[in-house]
Motif scaffolding. Structure first.
Motif, PDB file in Angstrom:
ATOM      1  N   SER A  92      -9.098  -4.091   5.696  1.00 20.68           N
ATOM      2  CA  SER A  92      -8.790  -2.788   5.106  1.00 20.68           C
ATOM      3  C   SER A  92      -9.196  -2.761   3.638  1.00 20.68           C
ATOM      4  O   SER A  92      -8.753  -3.607   2.857  1.00 20.68           O
ATOM      5  CB  SER A  92      -7.283  -2.514   5.227  1.00 20.68           C
ATOM      6  N   ASN A 126     -11.932  -1.000   7.292  1.00 19.12           N
ATOM      7  CA  ASN A 126     -11.111   0.198   7.527  1.00 19.12           C
ATOM      8  C   ASN A 126     -10.824   0.856   6.187  1.00 19.12           C
ATOM      9  O   ASN A 126     -10.279   0.201   5.291  1.00 19.12           O
ATOM     10  CB  ASN A 126      -9.751  -0.180   8.133  1.00 19.12           C
ATOM     11  N   THR A 127     -11.142   2.125   6.079  1.00 22.59           N
ATOM     12  CA  THR A 127     -10.897   2.838   4.825  1.00 22.59           C
ATOM     13  C   THR A 127     -10.059   4.080   5.105  1.00 22.59           C
ATOM     14  O   THR A 127     -10.509   4.989   5.814  1.00 22.59           O
ATOM     15  CB  THR A 127     -12.250   3.260   4.192  1.00 22.59           C
ATOM     16  N   VAL A 128      -8.841   4.098   4.596  1.00 23.21           N
ATOM     17  CA  VAL A 128      -7.988   5.278   4.782  1.00 23.21           C
ATOM     18  C   VAL A 128      -8.417   6.330   3.757  1.00 23.21           C
ATOM     19  O   VAL A 128      -8.490   6.049   2.555  1.00 23.21           O
ATOM     20  CB  VAL A 128      -6.494   4.923   4.594  1.00 23.21           C
ATOM     21  N   LEU A 165      -5.561   9.740   6.934  1.00 30.11           N
ATOM     22  CA  LEU A 165      -4.215   9.378   6.486  1.00 30.11           C
ATOM     23  C   LEU A 165      -3.196   9.963   7.469  1.00 30.11           C
ATOM     24  O   LEU A 165      -3.273  11.140   7.819  1.00 30.11           O
ATOM     25  CB  LEU A 165      -4.004   9.971   5.091  1.00 30.11           C
ATOM     26  N   THR A 223      -2.857  -0.729  -3.591  1.00 30.98           N
ATOM     27  CA  THR A 223      -2.277  -1.840  -2.818  1.00 30.98           C
ATOM     28  C   THR A 223      -1.089  -2.481  -3.539  1.00 30.98           C
ATOM     29  O   THR A 223      -0.459  -3.397  -2.988  1.00 30.98           O
ATOM     30  CB  THR A 223      -3.314  -2.956  -2.564  1.00 30.98           C
ATOM     31  N   CYS A 260       0.845  -1.199   0.000  1.00 30.72           N
ATOM     32  CA  CYS A 260       0.000   0.000   0.000  1.00 30.72           C
ATOM     33  C   CYS A 260       0.882   1.251   0.000  1.00 30.72           C
ATOM     34  O   CYS A 260       1.844   1.337   0.770  1.00 30.72           O
ATOM     35  CB  CYS A 260      -0.929  -0.011   1.205  1.00 30.72           C
ATOM     36  N   ASP A 320      -9.717   0.362   0.810  1.00 35.24           N
ATOM     37  CA  ASP A 320      -9.680   1.814   0.606  1.00 35.24           C
ATOM     38  C   ASP A 320     -10.513   2.278  -0.577  1.00 35.24           C
ATOM     39  O   ASP A 320     -10.795   3.470  -0.711  1.00 35.24           O
ATOM     40  CB  ASP A 320      -8.235   2.284   0.400  1.00 35.24           C
ATOM     41  N   THR A 321     -10.832   1.346  -1.470  1.00 34.71           N
ATOM     42  CA  THR A 321     -11.632   1.713  -2.637  1.00 34.71           C
ATOM     43  C   THR A 321     -12.416   0.491  -3.094  1.00 34.71           C
ATOM     44  O   THR A 321     -11.968  -0.652  -2.889  1.00 34.71           O
ATOM     45  CB  THR A 321     -10.740   2.231  -3.794  1.00 34.71           C
ATOM     46  N   ASN A 353     -10.335   8.514  -3.040  1.00 27.17           N
ATOM     47  CA  ASN A 353     -11.532   7.759  -2.661  1.00 27.17           C
ATOM     48  C   ASN A 353     -12.625   8.608  -2.019  1.00 27.17           C
ATOM     49  O   ASN A 353     -13.643   8.083  -1.598  1.00 27.17           O
ATOM     50  CB  ASN A 353     -11.175   6.562  -1.750  1.00 27.17           C
TER      51      ASN A 353
END
Ligand code: SAM
Ligand code: SF4
Length: 323
Positions: free
Chosen positions: A113, A154-156, A185, A126, A19, A115-116, A162
């Protein structure tokens, strides 16, 4: 007085993803195997923490599911008196094949995790393949099927990457019955963090409220750093972890164990206590381990993470700490 009842354990610094915000491109050096804590050493440390009031343990990494025999560690930790809750944070790539054995071993719950929800973007962020997102979603479905509960995502948050997918995440939360937690972030993963790609969690909350109406606190509202909310007119539950814009040091209940055996008192501070050297020294006794941890916890109670960030800083990359 801060109560420390939660221990995050990084079981490896290795990972099957790369990532962009966590493991900078070109990272090739990992902690040599002999320097990584063995399972029996982790177990001893957890026994000591349990004696001192820790009742909840989370396994993380690197990617915890790439470490061989992780189920045996979970089984061992489940038998430690005082440990009531064992969870894992994973990228989910190996979750569909491992969910049944993880559940059998005693795992209670899992955070995955994501994120998108766009396969190409997922492969980009990733550093993996285009089918990776589908594998991760299969992993989430498998964890739910096995009765791991709750499963959380979990979404950063990454500005321009995103922040246009918030509605998709709401639909995902509804469809799978999982809470989606938006995490700010952090400047911990090399050069990826910048003002340009940082977006505060409060902005996402504002966008959600403009679209759906005022968010109402969910029943888990007070647990942990994430504040959870129901999204009006939907079945979705969202959480926010504003690690950068709002400091929650005063309510911090956790310490971290790195895979090379350092007890890290604050994510943002390099102040660490070397437990591995103690464990491997000829003078080792369980009593010594207890008193070292006791001393460290006292120190933790005195430091403030904001101050630590300013004065000590965080020189480790996120994959060596475990988030
Ligand atoms: N490999 C597992 C995973 O990705 O879930 C566990 C380890 S990972 C270091 C733990 C968590 O830290 C993940 O949710 C990841 O998104 C988050 N993370 C990593 N680097 C971050 C950063 N720079 N800012 C915010 N969160 C980060
Ligand atoms: Fe690996 Fe997790 Fe870091 Fe991504 S966030 S590189 S999956 S350790």
């Amino acid at each position: 007085m801060k109560v420390i009842n939660y221990l995050r354990i990084s079981v490896t610094d290795r990972c099957n993803f790369r990532c962009k915000y966590c493991m900078p491109e070109g990272v090739k050096e990992f902690i040599p195997h002999p320097e990584i804590l063995r399972y029996e050493e982790i177990s001893l440390i957890v026994r000591a923490f349990a004696t001192l009031g820790v009742n909840s343990v989370r396994l993380t990494g690197g990617e915890p599911l790439v470490r061989k025999g992780i189920e045996s560690l979970i089984e061992e930790l489940s038998s430690v008196e005082g440990i009531e809750d064992i969870s894992i944070t994973t990228n989910g790539y190996l979750l569909s094949e491992k969910a049944p054995s993880l559940k059998r071993a005693g795992l209670k719950r899992v955070n995955v995790s994501v994120d998108t929800l766009n396969p190409e973007k997922f492969a980009f962020i990733t550093g993996s393949s285009k089918d990776a997102l589908y594998r991760v979603i299969d992993g989430i479905a498998a964890a739910i099927k096995e009765g791991l509960s709750p499963v959380k995502v979990n979404t950063v948050l990454i500005k321009g990457f995103n922040d246009d997918e918030i509605e998709e995440f709401i639909k995902f939360s509804e469809e799978f019955g999982v809470e989606v937690r938006f995490i700010e972030l952090m400047p911990v993963g090399g050069k990826f963090f910048s003002r340009e790609n940082f977006i505060p969690a409060s902005k996402i909350r504002q966008l959600l409220e403009e679209r759906y109406g005022e968010l109402t606190p969910h029943k888990t509202f007070k647990k942990g750093p994430a504040k959870s909310f129901r999204v009006p007119g939907t079945k979705a539950v969202v959480g926010f972890i504003p690690s950068v814009s709002e400091h929650f040091c005063h309510e911090c209940n956790r310490v971290r164990l790195t895979s090379d055996g350092k007890l890290r008192l604050c994510l943002m501070s390099d102040r660490e206590v070397d437990l591995k050297s103690l464990l491997r020294s000829p003078n080792f006794t369980f009593e010594r381990l207890l008193s070292t941890i006791r001393g460290a916890i006292l120190l933790k109670r005195r430091i403030d993470g904001v101050e630590a960030l300013e004065t000590l800083g965080c020189s480790r990359k996120m994959f060596t700490i475990g988030g």
